[in-house]
Design an enzyme around this catalytic site. Structure first.
Site, mmCIF file in Angstrom:
data_model
loop_
_atom_site.group_PDB
_atom_site.id
_atom_site.type_symbol
_atom_site.label_atom_id
_atom_site.label_comp_id
_atom_site.label_asym_id
_atom_site.label_seq_id
_atom_site.Cartn_x
_atom_site.Cartn_y
_atom_site.Cartn_z
ATOM 1 C CB SER A 125 37.765 44.225 43.648
ATOM 2 O OG SER A 125 37.089 42.992 43.679
ATOM 3 C CE1 TYR A 149 42.235 42.178 40.336
ATOM 4 C CE2 TYR A 149 40.682 40.991 41.724
ATOM 5 C CZ TYR A 149 40.971 42.044 40.884
ATOM 6 O OH TYR A 149 39.999 42.990 40.604
ATOM 7 C CE LYS A 153 41.903 45.715 41.443
ATOM 8 N NZ LYS A 153 42.246 46.841 40.569
HETATM 9 P P1 NAD Z 1 39.916 44.830 31.632
HETATM 10 O O1 NAD Z 1 41.016 43.834 31.615
HETATM 11 O O2 NAD Z 1 38.873 44.736 30.585
HETATM 12 O O3 NAD Z 1 40.507 46.315 31.633
HETATM 13 C C1 NAD Z 1 41.759 46.623 32.202
HETATM 14 C C2 NAD Z 1 42.548 47.364 31.136
HETATM 15 O O4 NAD Z 1 43.815 47.738 31.648
HETATM 16 C C3 NAD Z 1 42.791 46.523 29.886
HETATM 17 O O5 NAD Z 1 42.372 47.255 28.756
HETATM 18 C C4 NAD Z 1 44.307 46.290 29.881
HETATM 19 O O6 NAD Z 1 44.829 46.196 28.581
HETATM 20 C C5 NAD Z 1 44.781 47.509 30.637
HETATM 21 N N1 NAD Z 1 46.067 47.360 31.308
HETATM 22 C C6 NAD Z 1 46.454 46.362 32.145
HETATM 23 N N2 NAD Z 1 47.696 46.591 32.585
HETATM 24 C C7 NAD Z 1 48.108 47.766 32.047
HETATM 25 C C8 NAD Z 1 49.298 48.521 32.128
HETATM 26 N N3 NAD Z 1 50.332 48.124 32.856
HETATM 27 N N4 NAD Z 1 49.367 49.689 31.448
HETATM 28 C C9 NAD Z 1 48.339 50.117 30.675
HETATM 29 N N5 NAD Z 1 47.192 49.428 30.551
HETATM 30 C C10 NAD Z 1 47.073 48.257 31.247
HETATM 31 O O7 NAD Z 1 39.243 44.762 33.082
HETATM 32 P P2 NAD Z 1 37.937 45.458 33.645
HETATM 33 O O8 NAD Z 1 36.968 44.386 33.954
HETATM 34 O O9 NAD Z 1 37.530 46.580 32.781
HETATM 35 O O10 NAD Z 1 38.491 45.995 35.018
HETATM 36 C C11 NAD Z 1 38.956 47.325 35.194
HETATM 37 C C12 NAD Z 1 39.471 47.489 36.609
HETATM 38 O O11 NAD Z 1 38.438 47.163 37.530
HETATM 39 C C13 NAD Z 1 40.647 46.572 36.959
HETATM 40 O O12 NAD Z 1 41.523 47.289 37.787
HETATM 41 C C14 NAD Z 1 39.987 45.448 37.735
HETATM 42 O O13 NAD Z 1 40.863 44.834 38.626
HETATM 43 C C15 NAD Z 1 38.884 46.193 38.454
HETATM 44 N N6 NAD Z 1 37.763 45.325 38.813
HETATM 45 C C16 NAD Z 1 37.142 44.587 37.848
HETATM 46 C C17 NAD Z 1 36.088 43.755 38.194
HETATM 47 C C18 NAD Z 1 35.396 42.904 37.155
HETATM 48 O O14 NAD Z 1 34.697 41.961 37.529
HETATM 49 N N7 NAD Z 1 35.519 43.172 35.873
HETATM 50 C C19 NAD Z 1 35.660 43.677 39.530
HETATM 51 C C20 NAD Z 1 36.314 44.457 40.485
HETATM 52 C C21 NAD Z 1 37.363 45.288 40.124
HETATM 53 C C1 UD1 Z 2 35.506 36.774 40.890
HETATM 54 C C2 UD1 Z 2 36.835 36.860 41.583
HETATM 55 C C3 UD1 Z 2 36.894 38.137 42.395
HETATM 56 C C4 UD1 Z 2 36.601 39.341 41.510
HETATM 57 C C5 UD1 Z 2 35.228 39.118 40.867
HETATM 58 C C6 UD1 Z 2 34.835 40.213 39.951
HETATM 59 C C7 UD1 Z 2 37.424 34.500 41.927
HETATM 60 C C8 UD1 Z 2 37.664 33.431 42.947
HETATM 61 N N1 UD1 Z 2 37.012 35.691 42.429
HETATM 62 O O1 UD1 Z 2 34.531 36.744 41.870
HETATM 63 O O2 UD1 Z 2 38.155 38.287 42.971
HETATM 64 O O3 UD1 Z 2 36.595 40.516 42.282
HETATM 65 O O4 UD1 Z 2 35.285 37.906 40.110
HETATM 66 O O5 UD1 Z 2 35.636 40.166 38.812
HETATM 67 O O6 UD1 Z 2 37.651 34.306 40.748
HETATM 68 N N2 UD1 Z 2 30.605 30.293 38.829
HETATM 69 C C9 UD1 Z 2 30.180 29.066 38.365
HETATM 70 N N3 UD1 Z 2 30.673 28.614 37.167
HETATM 71 C C10 UD1 Z 2 31.556 29.342 36.414
HETATM 72 C C11 UD1 Z 2 31.978 30.605 36.904
HETATM 73 C C12 UD1 Z 2 31.493 31.041 38.121
HETATM 74 O O7 UD1 Z 2 29.382 28.383 39.005
HETATM 75 O O8 UD1 Z 2 31.971 28.879 35.349
HETATM 76 C C13 UD1 Z 2 30.037 30.805 40.096
HETATM 77 C C14 UD1 Z 2 31.055 31.114 41.181
HETATM 78 O O9 UD1 Z 2 31.265 29.992 41.995
HETATM 79 C C15 UD1 Z 2 30.356 32.264 41.922
HETATM 80 C C16 UD1 Z 2 29.553 32.982 40.829
HETATM 81 O O10 UD1 Z 2 29.413 32.027 39.771
HETATM 82 O O11 UD1 Z 2 29.454 31.761 42.867
HETATM 83 C C17 UD1 Z 2 30.248 34.209 40.284
HETATM 84 O O12 UD1 Z 2 31.567 33.858 39.878
HETATM 85 P P1 UD1 Z 2 32.539 34.908 39.143
HETATM 86 O O13 UD1 Z 2 31.815 35.522 38.014
HETATM 87 O O14 UD1 Z 2 33.812 34.192 38.842
HETATM 88 O O15 UD1 Z 2 32.763 36.039 40.214
HETATM 89 P P2 UD1 Z 2 33.249 35.914 41.746
HETATM 90 O O16 UD1 Z 2 33.610 34.539 42.119
HETATM 91 O O17 UD1 Z 2 32.251 36.627 42.585
#
Ligand code: NAD
Ligand code: UD1
Length: 338
Positions: A125, A149, A153
């Site tokens: 991330s 969190y 990572k």
């Molecule tokens: P998500 O929660 O929708 O998907 C994660 C999945 O992993 C879920 O289906 C959950 O049930 C499963 N899971 C969690 N723990 C588990 C375990 N111990 N064994 C088996 N399954 C398990 O999240 P996502 O948004 O699809 O994210 C996927 C990956 O990408 C995660 O590792 C997350 O940290 C990373 N990531 C997400 C974002 C984002 O904004 N969505 C940003 C950066 C990184």
């Molecule tokens: C968040 C996580 C980050 C993760 C990323 C992607 C936090 C502090 N950081 O980042 O670790 O990698 O998601 O999943 O949670 N905002 C509002 N109102 C809201 C929600 C968000 O104003 O109700 C603003 C935030 O201040 C930010 C932007 O929207 O400026 C995006 O927020 P968000 O979607 O939560 O993502 P990140 O903060 O970038």
């Protein structure tokens, strides 16, 4: 064409990646404990692609189950999404995060090594860049973490790097996602967060659909175009395609590679609310509130490396992201339960 184990494959990014993998001719085996997802997402994946997914409900910490899967499925590559991802929650239950994300991944890696499967794409991330000193962010920027969190990572990146240095027959790709939003263009696959969303986009679409009253904008006094936070939002389908592109990197040679997956373009919170208002055809109510602790002003990626080495670039713009997110939210206000 390869047989790919997708951990966390029923989740938001995982399910979209399954679609792209199947459409590229790969075979997909999903392992997920459904802690943060709904198995119905896989039925949608199968419907959209006309192909089947093999599903195991279980935990990456369950070594016995992993052994059974590797024994039976002849896995070539692992795409490892499974993990807990809520920043706020990670400060409340850090041990759960360390156990799930770190112990779970170490367990997975051990079983992979036992079965000689040493190809893994890992979901990292942009959070690993902490508070970047400038933008755009390149892969060489210094790394830091400000919450449990983010620390999982960062630690997992270090663990995977140590592993590669100990045994150069591993092939590891670390993908640092920026802010994934949007949904499959069908409107039938999308993000289905439990409870009140923490992230901006699902919050905005839930206000638009009437489930929540108004968006709280966390601060308008940042040093940005309009004072609100700026992020690099990337369409989840582009992100999913980035994984298919990264598979090519696993195929010919071993190594450890790191890529930013973003668009290279930043949008402010107010710009997102404005775009979503245009998409839904009415104003989305919001109010400015205090900054959210831990937030940074601006975060967007330099994306040349992925373009150069993976031949991948994000192609879908902010309008498409909002249109697709809205199609999913309005067609399925209760997510996969609709
Ligand atoms: P998500 O929660 O929708 O998907 C994660 C999945 O992993 C879920 O289906 C959950 O049930 C499963 N899971 C969690 N723990 C588990 C375990 N111990 N064994 C088996 N399954 C398990 O999240 P996502 O948004 O699809 O994210 C996927 C990956 O990408 C995660 O590792 C997350 O940290 C990373 N990531 C997400 C974002 C984002 O904004 N969505 C940003 C950066 C990184
Ligand atoms: C968040 C996580 C980050 C993760 C990323 C992607 C936090 C502090 N950081 O980042 O670790 O990698 O998601 O999943 O949670 N905002 C509002 N109102 C809201 C929600 C968000 O104003 O109700 C603003 C935030 O201040 C930010 C932007 O929207 O400026 C995006 O927020 P968000 O979607 O939560 O993502 P990140 O903060 O970038």
């Amino acid at each position: 064409m390869a047989r790919i184990l997708v951990t966390g494959g029923t989740g938001y990014i995982g399910s979209h990646t399954c679609v792209e993998l199947l459409e590229s001719g790969h075979q997909v085996i999903v392992l997920d404990n459904l802690r943060n997802s709904n198995v119905k997402s896989l039925a949608v994946v199968e419907e959209l692609t006309g192909q089947q997914v093999t599903f195991y409900q279980g935990d990456i910490r369950d070594a016995e189950l992993l052994r059974q899967i590797f024994e039976k499925e002849a896995i070539d590559h692992v795409i490892h999404f499974a993990g807990l991802k809520a920043v706020g929650e990670s400060s409340q239950i850090p041990l759960d995060y360390y156990d799930n994300n770190i112990s779970g991944t170490v367990n997975l890696l051990k079983v992979m090594a036992d079965y000689g499967c040493k190809n893994i794409i890992f979901s990292s991330s942009a959070t690993v860049y902490g508070n970047p000193h400038t933008v755009p962010i390149t892969e060489e920027f210094p790394l830091s973490a400000t919450n449990p969190y983010g620390r999982t990572k960062l630690m997992l990146e270090e663990i995977l790097t140590d592993l590669y240095h100990s045994d150069k027959s591993w092939n590891i790709v670390l993908l640092r996602y920026f802010n994934p939003i949007g949904a499959h263009v069908s409107g039938d696959l999308g993000e289905d967060p439990r409870g009140i969303p923490n992230n901006l986009l699902p919050y905005v679409t839930q206000v638009a659909v009437g489930k929540l009253k108004q968006v709280s904008v966390f601060g308008d006094d940042y040093d940005t175009v309009d004072g609100t936070g700026v992020r690099d939002y990337i369409h989840v389908v582009d992100l999913a395609k980035g994984h298919v592109a990264a598979l090519k990197r696993l195929a010919p040679e071993t190594g450890l590679s790191i890529y930013n997956l973003g668009t290279g373009q930043g949008y402010s919170v107010l710009e997102i609310i404005q775009q979503m208002s245009e998409t839904v055809g009415r104003d989305i109510p919001y109010q400015i509130v205090a900054r959210r602790p831990g937030d940074i002003a601006t975060c967007y990626a330099k994306v040349d490396k992925a373009s150069r080495e993976l031949g991948w670039t994000a192609t879908l713009g902010i309008k498409q992201m909002c249109d697709d997110a809205w199609r999913w939210q309005s067609k399925h206000p209760q997510g996969f339960e609709d």
